[in-house]
Design a protein around this motif. Structure first.
Motif, PDB file in Angstrom:
ATOM      1  N   GLN A   9      -7.526 -62.475 -19.551  1.00  0.00           N
ATOM      2  CA  GLN A   9      -7.011 -63.773 -19.972  1.00  0.00           C
ATOM      3  C   GLN A   9      -7.457 -64.122 -21.394  1.00  0.00           C
ATOM      4  OE1 GLN A   9      -8.020 -66.681 -17.016  1.00  0.00           O
ATOM      5  NE2 GLN A   9      -6.425 -66.001 -15.631  1.00  0.00           N
ATOM      6  N   LEU A  10      -8.609 -63.614 -21.813  1.00  0.00           N
ATOM      7  CA  LEU A  10      -9.061 -63.865 -23.181  1.00  0.00           C
ATOM      8  C   LEU A  10      -8.155 -63.175 -24.193  1.00  0.00           C
ATOM      9  CD1 LEU A  10     -12.924 -63.548 -22.797  1.00  0.00           C
ATOM     10  CD2 LEU A  10     -11.595 -65.633 -23.117  1.00  0.00           C
ATOM     11  N   ASP A  11      -7.504 -62.091 -23.787  1.00  0.00           N
ATOM     12  CA  ASP A  11      -6.516 -61.364 -24.585  1.00  0.00           C
ATOM     13  C   ASP A  11      -7.013 -61.066 -25.997  1.00  0.00           C
ATOM     14  OD1 ASP A  11      -4.207 -60.047 -25.225  1.00  0.00           O
ATOM     15  OD2 ASP A  11      -3.141 -61.881 -25.794  1.00  0.00           O
ATOM     16  N   PHE A  12      -7.905 -60.104 -26.072  1.00  0.00           N
ATOM     17  CA  PHE A  12      -8.450 -59.699 -27.358  1.00  0.00           C
ATOM     18  C   PHE A  12      -7.527 -58.732 -28.092  1.00  0.00           C
ATOM     19  CE2 PHE A  12     -12.778 -60.789 -25.637  1.00  0.00           C
ATOM     20  CZ  PHE A  12     -13.012 -61.789 -26.557  1.00  0.00           C
ATOM     21  N   SER A  13      -6.244 -58.787 -27.808  1.00  0.00           N
ATOM     22  CA  SER A  13      -5.319 -57.851 -28.431  1.00  0.00           C
ATOM     23  C   SER A  13      -5.090 -58.164 -29.906  1.00  0.00           C
ATOM     24  CB  SER A  13      -3.992 -57.831 -27.686  1.00  0.00           C
ATOM     25  OG  SER A  13      -3.402 -59.115 -27.705  1.00  0.00           O
ATOM     26  N   LEU A  15      -6.230 -58.615 -33.454  1.00  0.00           N
ATOM     27  CA  LEU A  15      -7.404 -58.155 -34.193  1.00  0.00           C
ATOM     28  C   LEU A  15      -8.149 -59.302 -34.866  1.00  0.00           C
ATOM     29  CD1 LEU A  15      -8.991 -55.647 -35.083  1.00  0.00           C
ATOM     30  CD2 LEU A  15      -7.508 -55.536 -37.082  1.00  0.00           C
ATOM     31  N   GLY A  16      -7.414 -60.256 -35.400  1.00  0.00           N
ATOM     32  CA  GLY A  16      -8.060 -61.397 -36.054  1.00  0.00           C
ATOM     33  C   GLY A  16      -8.936 -62.187 -35.111  1.00  0.00           C
ATOM     34  N   TRP A  17      -8.431 -62.472 -33.910  1.00  0.00           N
ATOM     35  CA  TRP A  17      -9.223 -63.200 -32.919  1.00  0.00           C
ATOM     36  C   TRP A  17     -10.374 -62.367 -32.410  1.00  0.00           C
ATOM     37  CZ3 TRP A  17      -9.761 -68.048 -32.339  1.00  0.00           C
ATOM     38  CH2 TRP A  17      -8.715 -68.918 -32.636  1.00  0.00           C
ATOM     39  N   GLN A  18     -10.160 -61.063 -32.332  1.00  0.00           N
ATOM     40  CA  GLN A  18     -11.227 -60.197 -31.843  1.00  0.00           C
ATOM     41  C   GLN A  18     -12.415 -60.187 -32.806  1.00  0.00           C
ATOM     42  OE1 GLN A  18      -9.799 -56.359 -30.731  1.00  0.00           O
ATOM     43  NE2 GLN A  18     -11.771 -55.670 -29.990  1.00  0.00           N
ATOM     44  N   ILE A  19     -12.152 -60.328 -34.080  1.00  0.00           N
ATOM     45  CA  ILE A  19     -13.236 -60.408 -35.066  1.00  0.00           C
ATOM     46  C   ILE A  19     -13.777 -61.827 -35.148  1.00  0.00           C
ATOM     47  CG2 ILE A  19     -13.788 -60.215 -37.521  1.00  0.00           C
ATOM     48  CD1 ILE A  19     -11.724 -57.923 -37.648  1.00  0.00           C
ATOM     49  N   ALA A  20     -12.898 -62.814 -35.126  1.00  0.00           N
ATOM     50  CA  ALA A  20     -13.310 -64.202 -35.332  1.00  0.00           C
ATOM     51  C   ALA A  20     -14.132 -64.766 -34.179  1.00  0.00           C
ATOM     52  CB  ALA A  20     -12.081 -65.073 -35.557  1.00  0.00           C
ATOM     53  N   THR A  21     -13.806 -64.406 -32.955  1.00  0.00           N
ATOM     54  CA  THR A  21     -14.486 -65.005 -31.804  1.00  0.00           C
ATOM     55  C   THR A  21     -15.990 -64.744 -31.797  1.00  0.00           C
ATOM     56  OG1 THR A  21     -12.437 -64.865 -30.534  1.00  0.00           O
ATOM     57  CG2 THR A  21     -14.465 -65.215 -29.294  1.00  0.00           C
ATOM     58  N   CYS A  82     -17.540 -56.776 -28.924  1.00  0.00           N
ATOM     59  CA  CYS A  82     -17.188 -58.197 -29.045  1.00  0.00           C
ATOM     60  C   CYS A  82     -17.629 -58.996 -27.827  1.00  0.00           C
ATOM     61  CB  CYS A  82     -15.683 -58.366 -29.250  1.00  0.00           C
ATOM     62  SG  CYS A  82     -15.123 -57.858 -30.872  1.00  0.00           S
ATOM     63  N   VAL A  83     -17.334 -58.479 -26.644  1.00  0.00           N
ATOM     64  CA  VAL A  83     -17.730 -59.180 -25.418  1.00  0.00           C
ATOM     65  C   VAL A  83     -19.245 -59.257 -25.321  1.00  0.00           C
ATOM     66  CG1 VAL A  83     -17.702 -59.053 -22.889  1.00  0.00           C
ATOM     67  CG2 VAL A  83     -15.607 -58.658 -24.179  1.00  0.00           C
ATOM     68  N   TYR A  84     -19.945 -58.183 -25.681  1.00  0.00           N
ATOM     69  CA  TYR A  84     -21.410 -58.192 -25.644  1.00  0.00           C
ATOM     70  C   TYR A  84     -21.978 -59.243 -26.597  1.00  0.00           C
ATOM     71  CZ  TYR A  84     -26.245 -56.784 -26.000  1.00  0.00           C
ATOM     72  OH  TYR A  84     -27.607 -56.799 -26.001  1.00  0.00           O
ATOM     73  N   ILE A  85     -21.455 -59.308 -27.817  1.00  0.00           N
ATOM     74  CA  ILE A  85     -21.940 -60.298 -28.786  1.00  0.00           C
ATOM     75  C   ILE A  85     -21.673 -61.715 -28.285  1.00  0.00           C
ATOM     76  CG2 ILE A  85     -21.577 -61.242 -31.109  1.00  0.00           C
ATOM     77  CD1 ILE A  85     -21.094 -58.326 -32.047  1.00  0.00           C
ATOM     78  N   ILE A  86     -20.493 -61.942 -27.725  1.00  0.00           N
ATOM     79  CA  ILE A  86     -20.156 -63.269 -27.208  1.00  0.00           C
ATOM     80  C   ILE A  86     -21.119 -63.663 -26.088  1.00  0.00           C
ATOM     81  CG2 ILE A  86     -18.412 -64.589 -25.934  1.00  0.00           C
ATOM     82  CD1 ILE A  86     -16.305 -62.972 -27.595  1.00  0.00           C
ATOM     83  N   LEU A  87     -21.385 -62.760 -25.160  1.00  0.00           N
ATOM     84  CA  LEU A  87     -22.322 -63.056 -24.072  1.00  0.00           C
ATOM     85  C   LEU A  87     -23.727 -63.300 -24.597  1.00  0.00           C
ATOM     86  CD1 LEU A  87     -21.151 -60.499 -21.351  1.00  0.00           C
ATOM     87  CD2 LEU A  87     -20.844 -62.983 -21.337  1.00  0.00           C
TER      88      LEU A  87
END
Length: 107
Positions: A9-13, A15-21, A82-87
């Protein structure tokens, strides 16, 4: 809801959001850390420098994960980082909030 459904559901597809989040979560950690230090009268320039350097290293790892993903055509590498950094940053934000007097463990 399972963790896999949440990640989908987070949909990291994008690239901009995947870096920005992860960067947004890192900035939120810096802000909450500074606010809790002000509340506790514990603002120290040495801790601030170390914290900012730590965040720079995290961003370097983030960027390297994208290089590795593009090099080996394995998008899972950058998504995992990305998920690891967010957690990691989320846990740090909750620690900052607890130190500032907002304890969410009783919820």
């Amino acid at each position: 809801m399972e963790i896999q459904e949440i990640i989908q559901q987070l949909d990291f597809s994008n690239l901009g959001w995947q870096i920005a989040t992860p960067v947004i979560f890192s900035v939120a950690d810096i802000i909450t850390g500074f606010i809790q230090a002000v509340i506790n009268n514990d603002v120290q320039s040495k801790k601030m420098r170390q914290g900012l350097l730590h965040k720079i290293l995290i961003i370097i790892i983030l960027l390297l994960s994208f290089v590795a993903s593009l090099t080996f055509n394995l998008n899972i590498i950058s998504k995992f980082v990305c998920v690891y950094i967010i957690l990691m940053e989320t846990i740090s934000i909750f620690e900052n909030l607890k130190k500032a007097g907002l304890d969410f463990t009783d919820l």
